[in-house]
Design an enzyme around this catalytic site. Structure first.
Site, PDB file in Angstrom:
ATOM      1  N   ASP A   1      45.935 -37.140  33.205  1.00 50.34           N
ATOM      2  CA  ASP A   1      46.427 -36.616  31.933  1.00 50.34           C
ATOM      3  C   ASP A   1      47.918 -36.905  31.804  1.00 50.34           C
ATOM      4  O   ASP A   1      48.687 -36.669  32.751  1.00 50.34           O
ATOM      5  CB  ASP A   1      46.176 -35.110  31.856  1.00 50.34           C
ATOM      6  CG  ASP A   1      46.413 -34.553  30.466  1.00 50.34           C
ATOM      7  OD1 ASP A   1      45.520 -34.705  29.624  1.00 50.34           O
ATOM      8  OD2 ASP A   1      47.490 -33.974  30.234  1.00 50.34           O
ATOM      9  N   ILE A   2      48.344 -37.435  30.658  1.00 53.73           N
ATOM     10  CA  ILE A   2      49.766 -37.690  30.426  1.00 53.73           C
ATOM     11  C   ILE A   2      50.473 -36.349  30.215  1.00 53.73           C
ATOM     12  O   ILE A   2      50.084 -35.564  29.345  1.00 53.73           O
ATOM     13  CB  ILE A   2      49.972 -38.602  29.199  1.00 53.73           C
ATOM     14  CG1 ILE A   2      49.252 -39.938  29.388  1.00 53.73           C
ATOM     15  CG2 ILE A   2      51.471 -38.834  28.959  1.00 53.73           C
ATOM     16  CD1 ILE A   2      49.307 -40.849  28.174  1.00 53.73           C
TER      17      ILE A   2
ATOM     18  N   GLU B   1      44.992 -38.113  25.349  1.00 46.16           N
ATOM     19  CA  GLU B   1      45.897 -38.647  26.370  1.00 46.16           C
ATOM     20  C   GLU B   1      45.298 -38.548  27.775  1.00 46.16           C
ATOM     21  O   GLU B   1      46.007 -38.675  28.771  1.00 46.16           O
ATOM     22  CB  GLU B   1      47.228 -37.888  26.330  1.00 46.16           C
ATOM     23  CG  GLU B   1      47.186 -36.453  26.839  1.00 46.16           C
ATOM     24  CD  GLU B   1      46.758 -35.443  25.786  1.00 46.16           C
ATOM     25  OE1 GLU B   1      47.037 -34.243  25.985  1.00 46.16           O
ATOM     26  OE2 GLU B   1      46.143 -35.844  24.779  1.00 46.16           O
TER      27      GLU B   1
END
Length: 306
Positions: free
Chosen positions: A172-173, A216
């Protein structure tokens, strides 16, 4: 040069297999089975592009084999051409009703056999192209979540035979909503595509599958990868993202874009739910984010049976 399509020829008479092989071997990769049971096992291993299936065989006949094939999610879309000495409409209708695409009678006529096989191979390629578009993320070119589910199901089934390792990595960003709010959605899309490129550089084995899981969030399926190997891949992913040096002034952990990672690994066994890996990897991702982000959390778990 494009890869040759693979044909599975199923006939209890070796002489018939040799005739069809001689007709088709120049254009296709050929494998064969001499019984229904052997055909099903081989089909699951090689995932052929088309099956030439004799109707009259001892044990499982062609009708029974076709019925099993069409009930198997991994093989249901493989076209089947029945090959038989039965030259009557009732036999043909029964085969077509079970899901066969076509019918060829013995003795084999080479020109007719080549034409029918070529037609059905081309139609399968067209269907596969459309199916691939349906499971590909348009922004990144990675596989999408639907594809991940299909691949996991297949890999768990395959690796259960040898009780081998399977690992899933969720990525996950960090603080991506703040990134979008600060730099705008076009830059957000650019960030996502750059992270996808970093993922491609870090995960490069042919068997590994990279996925844009949603928004994301990304995921990787790593067949035959034990916990230590999966953690190493996670570090490689994290390092590749850091090397991008994408500015992120609103991040509280770095002046650049970072990722949080969750890793789950288990030995495959028969009757295991394929979604167990996602559930555990997602939990580890949550732990990474709760513990400050920009880090990796991992677990080796004992999967539950379905």
């Amino acid at each position: 040069m494009s890869k040759k399509s693979t044909l599975l020829i199923v006939d209890d008479e070796v002489a018939n297999i040799e005739i069809m092989n001689a007709v088709l071997e120049a254009q296709y990769e050929i494998c064969f089975a001499t019984s229904g049971e052997e055909a099903l096992e081989l089909a699951r291993d090689v995932l052929p592009d088309l099956i030439l299936l004799d109707v009259l065989m001892p044990g499982m006949d062609g009708y029974q084999v076709c019925d099993v094939l069409k009930r198997d999610p991994l093989l249901a879309d493989v076209p089947v051409i029945f090959i038989t000495g039965l030259d009557d409409q009732d036999a043909e209708q029964r085969g077509l009703a079970l899901g066969a695409m076509d019918y060829v009678t013995k003795p084999i006529r080479p020109v007719s056999l080549r034409a029918k096989v070529a037609n059905h191979i081309e139609m399968k390629r067209m269907r596969d192209t459309l199916a691939e578009l349906a499971v590909t993320d348009a922004l990144t070119g990675l596989n999408n979540r639907r594809k991940m589910d299909d691949v996991l199901r297949h890999q768990v089934s395959q690796l259960a035979r040898t009780r081998d390792w399977l690992s899933v990595v969720m990525i996950d960003i960090d603080f991506f909503k703040l990134f979008n709010d600060t730099y705008g959605h076009p830059e957000g899309d650019r960030c996502i595509t750059m992270v996808a490129s970093a993922l491609n550089r870090a995960v490069h084995r042919a068997a590994d599958v990279k996925v844009r899981y949603g928004g994301e969030e990304f995921a990787c399926i790593l067949p035959q990868t034990d916990p230590q190997g999966a953690i190493q891949v996670a570090h490689d992913i994290k390092r590749q993202v850091e090397m991008l040096h994408i500015p992120h002034e609103k991040s509280t952990v770095s002046p650049y874009v970072t990722v949080s990672v969750g890793v789950a690994s288990a030995l495959c066994r028969p009757s295991i739910r394929h979604d167990e890996w996602v559930r555990h990897a997602d939990r580890q991702l949550y732990i990474s984010k709760q513990n400050g982000r920009d880090r990796i959390s991992a677990v080796s778990f004992e999967p539950e049976t379905a």
